[in-house]
Design a protein around this motif. Structure first.
Motif, PDB file in Angstrom:
ATOM      1  N   GLU A   9       0.768  -1.363  -0.075  1.00  0.00           N
ATOM      2  CA  GLU A   9      -0.095   0.107  -0.059  1.00  0.00           C
ATOM      3  C   GLU A   9       1.019   1.296   0.026  1.00  0.00           C
ATOM      4  N   SER A  10       0.504   2.405  -0.693  1.00  0.00           N
ATOM      5  CA  SER A  10       1.203   3.438  -0.828  1.00  0.00           C
ATOM      6  C   SER A  10       0.861   4.418   0.500  1.00  0.00           C
ATOM      7  N   PRO A  11       1.845   5.312   0.896  1.00  0.00           N
ATOM      8  CA  PRO A  11       1.300   6.018   2.344  1.00  0.00           C
ATOM      9  C   PRO A  11      -0.006   6.554   2.135  1.00  0.00           C
ATOM     10  N   SER A  12      -0.476   6.995   1.146  1.00  0.00           N
ATOM     11  CA  SER A  12      -1.805   7.477   1.214  1.00  0.00           C
ATOM     12  C   SER A  12      -2.831   6.513   1.467  1.00  0.00           C
ATOM     13  N   GLU A  13      -2.589   5.398   1.133  1.00  0.00           N
ATOM     14  CA  GLU A  13      -3.453   4.282   1.409  1.00  0.00           C
ATOM     15  C   GLU A  13      -3.671   3.766   2.664  1.00  0.00           C
ATOM     16  N   THR A  14      -2.712   3.972   3.431  1.00  0.00           N
ATOM     17  CA  THR A  14      -2.346   3.339   4.799  1.00  0.00           C
ATOM     18  C   THR A  14      -3.441   3.595   5.812  1.00  0.00           C
ATOM     19  N   PRO A  15      -4.166   2.138   6.181  1.00  0.00           N
ATOM     20  CA  PRO A  15      -5.533   2.359   6.933  1.00  0.00           C
ATOM     21  C   PRO A  15      -5.002   3.088   8.274  1.00  0.00           C
ATOM     22  N   ILE A  16      -6.075   3.618   8.520  1.00  0.00           N
ATOM     23  CA  ILE A  16      -6.270   4.525   9.912  1.00  0.00           C
ATOM     24  C   ILE A  16      -6.976   3.618  10.813  1.00  0.00           C
ATOM     25  N   GLY A  17      -6.313   3.302  12.311  1.00  0.00           N
ATOM     26  CA  GLY A  17      -7.139   2.753  13.273  1.00  0.00           C
ATOM     27  C   GLY A  17      -6.911   1.522  13.095  1.00  0.00           C
ATOM     28  N   GLY A  18      -6.132   0.640  12.321  1.00  0.00           N
ATOM     29  CA  GLY A  18      -5.856  -0.651  12.162  1.00  0.00           C
ATOM     30  C   GLY A  18      -6.972  -1.657  11.865  1.00  0.00           C
ATOM     31  N   GLY A  19      -8.092  -1.193  11.577  1.00  0.00           N
ATOM     32  CA  GLY A  19      -9.019  -2.074  11.147  1.00  0.00           C
ATOM     33  C   GLY A  19      -8.851  -3.102   9.832  1.00  0.00           C
ATOM     34  N   ASN A  20      -8.116  -2.356   8.891  1.00  0.00           N
ATOM     35  CA  ASN A  20      -7.875  -2.995   7.633  1.00  0.00           C
ATOM     36  C   ASN A  20      -6.354  -3.995   8.050  1.00  0.00           C
ATOM     37  N   ASP A  21      -5.512  -3.697   9.123  1.00  0.00           N
ATOM     38  CA  ASP A  21      -4.309  -4.542   9.301  1.00  0.00           C
ATOM     39  C   ASP A  21      -4.942  -5.722  10.212  1.00  0.00           C
ATOM     40  N   MET A  22      -6.063  -5.611  10.912  1.00  0.00           N
ATOM     41  CA  MET A  22      -6.503  -6.544  11.701  1.00  0.00           C
ATOM     42  C   MET A  22      -7.123  -7.907  10.682  1.00  0.00           C
ATOM     43  N   THR A  23      -8.015  -7.042   9.550  1.00  0.00           N
ATOM     44  CA  THR A  23      -8.613  -7.977   8.624  1.00  0.00           C
ATOM     45  C   THR A  23      -7.349  -8.816   7.876  1.00  0.00           C
ATOM     46  N   GLU A  24      -6.628  -8.027   7.386  1.00  0.00           N
ATOM     47  CA  GLU A  24      -5.419  -8.832   6.751  1.00  0.00           C
ATOM     48  C   GLU A  24      -4.678  -9.908   7.543  1.00  0.00           C
ATOM     49  N   ALA A  25      -4.521  -9.336   8.805  1.00  0.00           N
ATOM     50  CA  ALA A  25      -3.858 -10.518   9.781  1.00  0.00           C
ATOM     51  C   ALA A  25      -4.709 -11.712   9.822  1.00  0.00           C
ATOM     52  N   ILE A  26      -5.987 -11.525   9.893  1.00  0.00           N
ATOM     53  CA  ILE A  26      -6.727 -12.570   9.899  1.00  0.00           C
ATOM     54  C   ILE A  26      -6.793 -13.726   8.632  1.00  0.00           C
ATOM     55  N   MET A  27      -6.814 -12.633   7.562  1.00  0.00           N
ATOM     56  CA  MET A  27      -6.774 -13.513   6.430  1.00  0.00           C
ATOM     57  C   MET A  27      -5.383 -14.253   6.173  1.00  0.00           C
ATOM     58  N   ASP A  28      -4.371 -13.483   6.478  1.00  0.00           N
ATOM     59  CA  ASP A  28      -3.198 -14.035   6.514  1.00  0.00           C
ATOM     60  C   ASP A  28      -2.812 -15.446   7.162  1.00  0.00           C
ATOM     61  N   ALA A  29      -3.566 -15.260   8.490  1.00  0.00           N
ATOM     62  CA  ALA A  29      -3.685 -16.411   9.155  1.00  0.00           C
ATOM     63  C   ALA A  29      -4.315 -17.559   8.770  1.00  0.00           C
ATOM     64  N   VAL A  30      -5.600 -17.516   8.168  1.00  0.00           N
ATOM     65  CA  VAL A  30      -6.487 -18.390   7.887  1.00  0.00           C
ATOM     66  C   VAL A  30      -6.167 -18.918   6.247  1.00  0.00           C
ATOM     67  N   ARG A  31      -5.480 -17.845   5.469  1.00  0.00           N
ATOM     68  CA  ARG A  31      -5.421 -18.229   4.274  1.00  0.00           C
ATOM     69  C   ARG A  31      -4.755 -19.682   3.995  1.00  0.00           C
ATOM     70  N   PRO A  32      -3.540 -19.963   4.521  1.00  0.00           N
ATOM     71  CA  PRO A  32      -2.840 -21.309   4.449  1.00  0.00           C
ATOM     72  C   PRO A  32      -3.934 -22.367   4.777  1.00  0.00           C
ATOM     73  N   ALA A  33      -4.463 -22.472   5.946  1.00  0.00           N
ATOM     74  CA  ALA A  33      -5.269 -23.414   6.104  1.00  0.00           C
ATOM     75  C   ALA A  33      -6.576 -23.585   5.083  1.00  0.00           C
ATOM     76  N   VAL A  34      -7.091 -22.609   4.629  1.00  0.00           N
ATOM     77  CA  VAL A  34      -8.050 -22.724   3.726  1.00  0.00           C
ATOM     78  C   VAL A  34      -7.553 -23.147   2.399  1.00  0.00           C
ATOM     79  N   THR A  35      -6.379 -22.606   1.910  1.00  0.00           N
ATOM     80  CA  THR A  35      -5.926 -23.235   0.672  1.00  0.00           C
ATOM     81  C   THR A  35      -5.518 -24.854   0.945  1.00  0.00           C
ATOM     82  N   LYS A  36      -5.059 -25.080   2.080  1.00  0.00           N
ATOM     83  CA  LYS A  36      -4.648 -26.705   2.200  1.00  0.00           C
ATOM     84  C   LYS A  36      -5.899 -27.432   2.136  1.00  0.00           C
ATOM     85  N   LEU A  37      -7.083 -26.868   2.745  1.00  0.00           N
ATOM     86  CA  LEU A  37      -8.212 -27.692   2.954  1.00  0.00           C
ATOM     87  C   LEU A  37      -8.890 -27.937   1.709  1.00  0.00           C
TER      88      LEU A  37
END
Length: 127
Positions: A9-37
């Motif tokens: 993400e460019s600096p202008s697209e950096t999320p404020i408040g960390g909401g997007n960071d949390m979503t991405e962190a959850i997706m990063d944690a779940v994605r390998p399991a979903v792919t394997k499944l």
């Protein structure tokens, strides 16, 4: 799935408040399991189709033998057992397919929500 994957993400697209960071962190944690499944479901479905084909061939062979010659053994009993097994395998295949479809829908919903959250954050950051 590009909405899920995210990117640099460019600096202008950096999320404020960390909401997007949390979503991405959850997706990063779940994605390998979903792919394997997902891969395991595909492999299981292929295996079940192969097994069903082999069972059908064997069932037809046993019926043919039973019809051609009188046998001292009752092969019909084994043919019925194989037919029952084939039905159970088919039911399992249908269940796996439904699970696979629901999993795909879940991935799409997560991607959609992640995109909406990014858009919301981006709009609020610009205001």
């Amino acid at each position: 799935m590009s909405a899920i994957a995210g990117g640099a993400e460019s600096p202008s697209e950096t999320p404020i408040g960390g909401g997007n960071d949390m979503t991405e962190a959850i997706m990063d944690a779940v994605r390998p399991a979903v792919t394997k499944l997902d891969e395991q479901v595909k492999d299981t479905r292929k295996s079940q189709l192969n097994l069903m084909t082999q069972m059908e061939e064997l069932s037809q062979f046993l019926k043919k033998i039973s019809d051609e010659q009188p046998m001292p053994y009752d092969l019909e009993k084994y043919v019925r057992k194989m037919d029952d097994s084939r039905k159970r395998i088919n039911e399992t295949t249908v269940r796996l397919q439904n699970i696979h479809e629901r999993m795909g829908q879940l991935q799409r919903n997560i991607a959609r929500e992640s995109f909406k959250k990014r858009q919301y954050i981006k709009e609020n950051a610009q205001s």
